[in-house]
Design a protein around this motif. Sequence first.
Motif, PDB file in Angstrom:
ATOM      1  N   ALA A 179      27.434   3.812 -29.964  1.00  0.00           N
ATOM      2  CA  ALA A 179      26.275   3.008 -30.358  1.00  0.00           C
ATOM      3  C   ALA A 179      26.670   2.012 -31.447  1.00  0.00           C
ATOM      4  CB  ALA A 179      25.148   3.915 -30.837  1.00  0.00           C
ATOM      5  N   HIS A 180      27.483   2.468 -32.370  1.00  0.00           N
ATOM      6  CA  HIS A 180      27.939   1.597 -33.452  1.00  0.00           C
ATOM      7  C   HIS A 180      28.797   0.462 -32.884  1.00  0.00           C
ATOM      8  CE1 HIS A 180      29.350   0.334 -37.360  1.00  0.00           C
ATOM      9  NE2 HIS A 180      30.591   0.486 -36.969  1.00  0.00           N
ATOM     10  N   ALA A 181      29.699   0.825 -31.973  1.00  0.00           N
ATOM     11  CA  ALA A 181      30.583  -0.192 -31.391  1.00  0.00           C
ATOM     12  C   ALA A 181      29.774  -1.240 -30.632  1.00  0.00           C
ATOM     13  CB  ALA A 181      31.606   0.463 -30.471  1.00  0.00           C
ATOM     14  N   LEU A 182      28.643  -0.834 -30.078  1.00  0.00           N
ATOM     15  CA  LEU A 182      27.808  -1.786 -29.347  1.00  0.00           C
ATOM     16  C   LEU A 182      26.928  -2.603 -30.286  1.00  0.00           C
ATOM     17  CD1 LEU A 182      26.672   0.280 -26.245  1.00  0.00           C
ATOM     18  CD2 LEU A 182      28.313  -1.584 -26.326  1.00  0.00           C
ATOM     19  N   GLY A 183      26.949  -2.269 -31.564  1.00  0.00           N
ATOM     20  CA  GLY A 183      26.216  -3.074 -32.533  1.00  0.00           C
ATOM     21  C   GLY A 183      24.870  -2.515 -32.937  1.00  0.00           C
ATOM     22  N   TYR A 184      24.614  -1.228 -32.693  1.00  0.00           N
ATOM     23  CA  TYR A 184      23.351  -0.654 -33.138  1.00  0.00           C
ATOM     24  C   TYR A 184      23.531  -0.032 -34.523  1.00  0.00           C
ATOM     25  CZ  TYR A 184      21.699  -1.487 -28.493  1.00  0.00           C
ATOM     26  OH  TYR A 184      21.333  -2.114 -27.345  1.00  0.00           O
TER      27      TYR A 184
ATOM     28  N   PRO B  78      29.089  -6.886 -33.491  1.00  0.00           N
ATOM     29  CA  PRO B  78      29.291  -7.077 -32.053  1.00  0.00           C
ATOM     30  C   PRO B  78      28.200  -7.940 -31.402  1.00  0.00           C
ATOM     31  CG  PRO B  78      29.752  -4.821 -32.635  1.00  0.00           C
ATOM     32  CD  PRO B  78      29.192  -5.463 -33.864  1.00  0.00           C
ATOM     33  N   PHE B  96      27.591   5.958 -22.378  1.00  0.00           N
ATOM     34  CA  PHE B  96      26.876   7.191 -22.722  1.00  0.00           C
ATOM     35  C   PHE B  96      26.791   8.049 -21.469  1.00  0.00           C
ATOM     36  CE2 PHE B  96      25.370   3.816 -25.487  1.00  0.00           C
ATOM     37  CZ  PHE B  96      25.587   4.361 -26.732  1.00  0.00           C
TER      38      PHE B  96
END
Lengths: 309, 514
Positions: A179-184, B78, B96
């Motif tokens: 989730a962090h890597a996706l920017g959340y 990102p 996920f």
Amino acid sequence: MHETEIVVAIAVATLRAATPLMLAGFGELITERSGVLNLGVEGMMLVGAAFGFIGTVATGSLLAGFIIAMIAGALLALVFGGLTLTLMANQVATGLALTIFGVGFSALVGVKWVGTPLAGLATAIWPHLSAASPIVQQLMLLDPVVWIAVLVPFAAHWFIYRTRAGLILRAVGESHDVAHALGYSVLRIRYLAVLFGGAMSGLAGAYLSLSYSPMWAENMVAGRGWIALALVVFSTWKPLWLALGALLFGLVTIAQFQAEAFGLAVSPNLLAMLPYLATVVVLVLISRDATRLKLNAPAALGRPFHATA
Amino acid sequence: MDAAAPPPRLRLSGITKRYAAVTANSDISFEVGAGEIHALLGENGAGKSTLVKIIYGVVHPDAGEIAWEGRPTAIADPNAARALGIGMVFQHFSLFESLTVAENIALGLGARESIAALTGRIAEISGRYGLAVTPSRHVHHLSVGERQRVEIVRCLLQSPRLLIMDEPTSVLTPQEAEGLFDVLRRLSREGCSILYISHKLEEIKALCERATVLRAGRVVAACDPRVASEQQMAEMMIGGALPVAHRPAPLKEGRVCLAVDGLSLPADEPFGTNLRDISLTLRDGEILGIAGVAGNGQKELLAVLAGERRAPDAAAVRIADTPAGLLGPAARRRLGLAFIPEERLGRGAVAEFPLTENALLTAYQGFTRGGMVRYGAVQRYARDIIARFRVVAAGTDAPGSSLSGGNMQKFIVGREVGVNPRVLLAAHPTWGVDIGAALAIRQALMDLAAAGSGVLVVSEDLAELFEISDYIAVLSGGRLSPPRRTRETTVEEVGLLMGGRMADAAARDAVHAA
């Protein structure tokens, strides 16, 4: 007619007994879905119960009491969040400490209010309740908080599986690194989930002290916070299953009262055990299916998140 | 630079990133042109991953400038990178497991779009590029190749102008990799730049038009991979001559040291693989390579061979003629089995323990007397391992977590080889290990076999298996193909088996036989 009355009475009583579990359980379910395990539910419920009661007596408004209780629960959850999310303290230990703190703190602030009389929620809304027929009286006991609790599982189901916010919540609970890597913003989402869980626990506690048995007594939540926690696992983090578990607990609670009323020759202490025992037994039976448990459990549950950047 | 020429898609100037003790990137500068397929080469720890994280906004540089299409740009996160048109396919997939393909893609897009509308767009993109994905499936049902297609589709949905691929083929069969290259070449023709990270030099030669080589956080060379030889590029990466591994002459057929007979075992995890009717025989002095894409039963097979899971009956697994299917790991070790697990820290070694104690974990025979540990002897053993395998460590008291992955792996291999096992199981022994260490590890496995032990190597690296194995079998969907003599099979044939095409390979056999 007599039988109808009994059925209605049992149904109403079951719903009322299940209400605090549904509210607190749903709050914890959201918290855990974000990957945070907050074992402080019992403590937050107690603080909610005490502050809800005191708030209502002080302001004369039940609505104000419920709001104060939710704020109190959320504040306690904020402390938990600060310790576990920002300072990355161990979640299990911090949650246990939160419960112990809640027990003591609620007893301390509530000591002057023990024995203070208060008209419950149903009586406050319908002042002429006692004049109505028995069935109407029973139905009127289904106050707005009960209705909220009835709607909560469906709302939760819709939120978790149908909305984008719910999707993000599940994603953060499954893998905070991804989730962090996706920017959340993992921490922001977790804080919100923790605060929400605290507010719901506060509401559940206030329901106990303002409606279920309108009074304040030390440790009056009596382990329901723990049952709510257990129900979250038993439901495999699914809101509709959680509702079912809460209703089961409610039903066995009522059965226990009925058994006592019939004068069953069993120790009342033993009977008082029943709801807890039944819930735990069902929980164990359900959790035997390890596959289902693993499939639905938030994979990041209880793991601290540290952004490597 | 010619003033009329368009600016490069991406220009890095003097990018520097320091962590507490190490400088991950130091003064890195290079350019990627429009539609260019640019290779980023380097050993593990050379700073490739940090650099791409900086480009994708996950990590912020301490110094230096990123220019996107000629304009200096700060990439905050990102989301900002995606808004510019930078897409990234991660080395460890950023999907996920418990969510569906469409949900995963929705999360990666960051746009508010209904799942239904998105499903239509996914179908359109996957049709256009021949990337078959099913939006409604849950990710945990997907093979690794399918997962990668999901990641690529997710990137393509944002019409990227720079696509970063971090070791994309490490988990693909050769045929899947070829399919990926076709997609990348097509994207490049359409004007999308690609930054391709890999240490598989033959792929880089086939795909890329420019290469930047990193070593120890610095740019040490740039070359045209279509011209430079693999040998030259490898030497640029390691900064010296490449040692050559050699296989000692195989002995004549030895006695059976490990036998598995008709083993079937249901998975014990929701995303696991059921083992189906597995039979294999390993003889003294032999190396058996088990190829296959991870997730096809490797973990399950190794667990049941090492004793972490029990077989359904004792005779299903035999170690040195003793039925061992119901024995635990310690009892199997006493029969002469040694095991190098996939996870170095956590299963192979304890991160917090010093190397001495880590050496003692499995090599305890002979190092205890009357229940007391002979620390002096263990320390000598640890020191010998460090010396023999040139493990870079502060000393025998250095904790496991202080070593790099490759050095920890060398230490674990040394520990297991050092007890002279009758049978050695090695799981992905050189995964994530740099070239020099990988060579040392392969050499150790070959030397052990030459000394008369049976070695079973599970690996995804076909080149490695073809280099060291006497026999190769393929694990696919929980089934093990009959082992072939390495000399008598080809990468292509093994690749077909890896893709679950046992029947095709069998048919080919029939044709050959006819």
